[in-house]
Design a protein around this motif. Sequence first.
Motif, PDB file in Angstrom:
ATOM      1  N   ARG A  62       7.576  -8.988   9.391  1.00 20.16           N
ATOM      2  CA  ARG A  62       6.655 -10.118   9.577  1.00 20.16           C
ATOM      3  C   ARG A  62       6.963 -11.266   8.640  1.00 20.16           C
ATOM      4  O   ARG A  62       6.700 -12.428   8.975  1.00 20.16           O
ATOM      5  N   LYS A  63       7.482 -10.969   7.470  1.00 17.20           N
ATOM      6  CA  LYS A  63       7.598 -12.014   6.455  1.00 17.20           C
ATOM      7  C   LYS A  63       9.022 -12.538   6.291  1.00 17.20           C
ATOM      8  O   LYS A  63       9.247 -13.732   6.338  1.00 17.20           O
ATOM      9  N   LEU A 119       1.159  -5.396  12.776  1.00 16.24           N
ATOM     10  CA  LEU A 119       1.098  -5.709  11.345  1.00 16.24           C
ATOM     11  C   LEU A 119       1.573  -4.525  10.527  1.00 16.24           C
ATOM     12  O   LEU A 119       2.250  -4.677   9.512  1.00 16.24           O
ATOM     13  N   VAL A 120       1.164  -3.354  10.957  1.00 23.46           N
ATOM     14  CA  VAL A 120       1.466  -2.124  10.209  1.00 23.46           C
ATOM     15  C   VAL A 120       1.621  -0.961  11.196  1.00 23.46           C
ATOM     16  O   VAL A 120       1.217  -1.053  12.361  1.00 23.46           O
ATOM     17  N   THR A 179       0.159   2.578  11.459  1.00 30.30           N
ATOM     18  CA  THR A 179      -0.879   3.432  10.896  1.00 30.30           C
ATOM     19  C   THR A 179      -0.744   4.826  11.479  1.00 30.30           C
ATOM     20  O   THR A 179      -0.866   5.016  12.690  1.00 30.30           O
ATOM     21  N   ALA A 218      -4.007   8.456   8.338  1.00 34.75           N
ATOM     22  CA  ALA A 218      -4.045   7.016   8.077  1.00 34.75           C
ATOM     23  C   ALA A 218      -3.107   6.559   6.965  1.00 34.75           C
ATOM     24  O   ALA A 218      -3.348   5.544   6.338  1.00 34.75           O
ATOM     25  N   THR A 263      -0.317   4.411   5.996  1.00 34.60           N
ATOM     26  CA  THR A 263      -0.046   3.165   6.708  1.00 34.60           C
ATOM     27  C   THR A 263       1.104   2.421   6.039  1.00 34.60           C
ATOM     28  O   THR A 263       1.137   2.281   4.819  1.00 34.60           O
ATOM     29  N   VAL A 305       1.470   1.041   2.409  1.00 38.65           N
ATOM     30  CA  VAL A 305       0.508   0.036   1.932  1.00 38.65           C
ATOM     31  C   VAL A 305      -0.927   0.542   1.966  1.00 38.65           C
ATOM     32  O   VAL A 305      -1.847  -0.184   1.569  1.00 38.65           O
ATOM     33  N   GLY A 306      -1.138   1.745   2.440  1.00 35.78           N
ATOM     34  CA  GLY A 306      -2.498   2.254   2.454  1.00 35.78           C
ATOM     35  C   GLY A 306      -2.533   3.710   2.854  1.00 35.78           C
ATOM     36  O   GLY A 306      -1.655   4.201   3.564  1.00 35.78           O
ATOM     37  N   VAL A 307      -3.535   4.425   2.330  1.00 34.12           N
ATOM     38  CA  VAL A 307      -3.773   5.811   2.738  1.00 34.12           C
ATOM     39  C   VAL A 307      -5.279   5.968   2.973  1.00 34.12           C
ATOM     40  O   VAL A 307      -6.078   5.268   2.358  1.00 34.12           O
ATOM     41  N   GLY A 308      -5.645   6.864   3.864  1.00 35.48           N
ATOM     42  CA  GLY A 308      -7.057   7.056   4.155  1.00 35.48           C
ATOM     43  C   GLY A 308      -7.799   7.671   2.983  1.00 35.48           C
ATOM     44  O   GLY A 308      -7.321   8.636   2.381  1.00 35.48           O
ATOM     45  N   PHE A 309      -8.957   7.120   2.668  1.00 33.96           N
ATOM     46  CA  PHE A 309      -9.822   7.622   1.593  1.00 33.96           C
ATOM     47  C   PHE A 309      -9.118   7.632   0.231  1.00 33.96           C
ATOM     48  O   PHE A 309      -9.428   8.451  -0.632  1.00 33.96           O
ATOM     49  N   ASN A 339      -9.473   5.659  -2.056  1.00 36.11           N
ATOM     50  CA  ASN A 339     -10.296   5.124  -3.144  1.00 36.11           C
ATOM     51  C   ASN A 339     -11.294   6.148  -3.686  1.00 36.11           C
ATOM     52  O   ASN A 339     -12.065   5.840  -4.584  1.00 36.11           O
TER      53      ASN A 339
END
Lengths: 75, 474
Positions: free
Chosen positions: B78-79, B106-107, B109, B114, B116, B124-128, B130
Motif C-alpha cells: 500500500r505504501k 489493507l491487511v 487478518t 486474528a 494480522t 501488525v496486530g493480534v487478537g486480545f 492488550n
Amino acid sequence: MSETYNIKGQDGIQVFTDLPEGAQVTLTNGAVGTIIGNPRDGAFLEVTYSEHPDSSLVGADEFVFFNQVESAASK
Amino acid sequence: MANIVRAIGDRSIRAYIDPERGTVSRELYVNDDIFAQELEQIYQRCWLLLGHESQIPNPGDFVVTRMGTEEVLMVRDRKDHKIRAFLNSCRHRGMKVCRYDEGNTLVFTCPYHAWTYDTKGKLVGVGFGNYANAYTDTLPTGSEEWGLVEVGQICNFYGSIWATWDPKAPSFQDYLGPFAESLRHCLQSSDGEDAGLEFFTPFQRHRIPTNWKVPGFTSVTDLTHTAMTHRSAQAAGLHEDRGTGKETAKPFPQEKYAIGDHNLGHGGMCTFYDQLGVPDYANEWFEPGVDDYFRAQTERKKLLIADRIMPPHGWGGGHFAIFPAVMVDSWRIRYYHPHETGITERWSLFGVDKNAPDHVKDAVRHYAERFNGPVGFFESDDMENWNYVFPASQGATARKYDYFYRNGLGHGKYDDRLPGVVVNGSYTEEAHRARFSRWLAFMEAKSWDDLYPLNKSANHNIWPGVDGQASAKA
C-alpha cells in the motif's frame, strides 16, 4: 454535530465493521485516534493517534483490535 | 536446508536414469518418495513464476498464486508500491491468512486468532493482545520475527514476477542464462515494446490427474506428439490458425531446432533467425480490423530492430520451457504446479498488447479460449494423454519398464548462437533430456554451490554424444 456509533449494541460488530475513515475512536487506555483504514474484517481498525498515554505514539499509525475500542464518533 | 537426497530401496537417484540406453524410470513419475524429494530439492531452490504485474496494478492489490504445492500471496504494498510475496500461512497456527483468489486489502487478518499482517508481511496486530499478560512480553506487535514468511528473492522480469525460496539462488537473469533474451522478447508487445503485455484474468486453471513432469517436462518441445494427438482436431478442420484464408508468409530465412541447455534445464522448440529484422506480417485473423492493427505494429517493430537478429522465441519460432515447469511462447505462458505425485494444477496465462484497442483484445481472448484448456478444441487432446499416462504407468508391472528418451541421442551439437545450449533436430527429444540433466543435478546437489551457474565449472549433462563428447559422470 457528531454522530456516535453504537459499537457495543446488538449490531455492534456490524457497526464496527462499517466504521468510516475519518471517524474518531477512543480506546480503553484513553488514547484517541482517527480511523485511516478499515479492512472491514470486524477485528481491526488502522488509526492515527492524536492523543495517547505514551506521548511518543502521538502521530503514529497503529492497528487496534476491536476490544481496545471504547467508543467511536464522527468528527 | 535439509539434505534429504536418499536412495529409494537399493537404488540411488542417479540409477533411475540410464543415459547410455537413453531411458528414464517410470518411478520418477509415480513414486511418492521421489515426489517429496522434488519438493525439497527443486521447488525450494528454483526460480518459480508467480504471475504478472498487470494482475496487481493498484496499492493493496493481491493475488493468491503457488510455489510448488504451497499457496503464496503476491501483493503490491500500500505504501511503497513494491511487489512482495509471502507464504499464505499464519505464523501462529498455520491457517491461511487469505482465502480469496484476488482482491485489494489493507491487511491480511487470520480468521483463526486474528493475527494480522500488513501488505509488507509485517505482523501488525493480534487478537486480545492488550489483555494482561497476553503476548505482552513474548510478542511485541510488529515483530519482524513473526511476520509472514517471505520468499527468499523476487524478480520483476519485464512485467513477469518470479520468486525463489532460496536467498542463495543466483539472480533470475543468471538462472535464465542464454534464454533471458528469448523470454524478454516474448514479454514484448507486438511492436517490440519491452514489458508491453497484460494478461487476461482470471487465468485458466484446472487440475489434471497426472505427475507434474508429464506436461511440465514433455508437453512443450514435443513436436512428435502432433503426429497423432492432434490428428482428430486437424481432421475436423480445427487448426491452430486464427482465421480463414490465412496468408502464406513471405520466406524469412530461419532454422528450427529442438534445443536444450543441460546445465540450466531450459529449452524447447526454437527458431534461429538468419536475417536481420522482422518477417513481413501475413493476415490471419477472422475478426475485422485485427490484421490492420498487427500489421501496423509489425511495421513499428521492424524499425525498432532493423539492425538486429531476433532471439529464438515463441509463436512462429516455437516455444520453450523454463525449468522446472514454465512454458513460454509469445502469446501465452503455461505452468504446472505439483499438488501430489499424481495431481497437477495447470495455469495458462494469455498475453495481449496492453495498449491494444478493445476489438483486438477481444479477438485474442476469444482465440485463447477456443484453442486452450479443457474446453478448447486443441489442448483437450493433450490432456487426454496426460490423464492416462499416470494411471497406466503406476502399476507394479508398468513401473518396471522405463520410458524411452533416446530419440536423437548422440546427434546434438553446441551452437555459438546460444552458448552452452545443445541444438538438435526439431523432432528429437533433446529438450527433454536437458531437463533430466538439470533434474538430476538438483536432486543430488546439497546446495546452489553445487549447481550451475554458481558452480561455473559444473557440467550437468548426463547424456552421451554431444559433439562427440562423453557425458558427465558422477
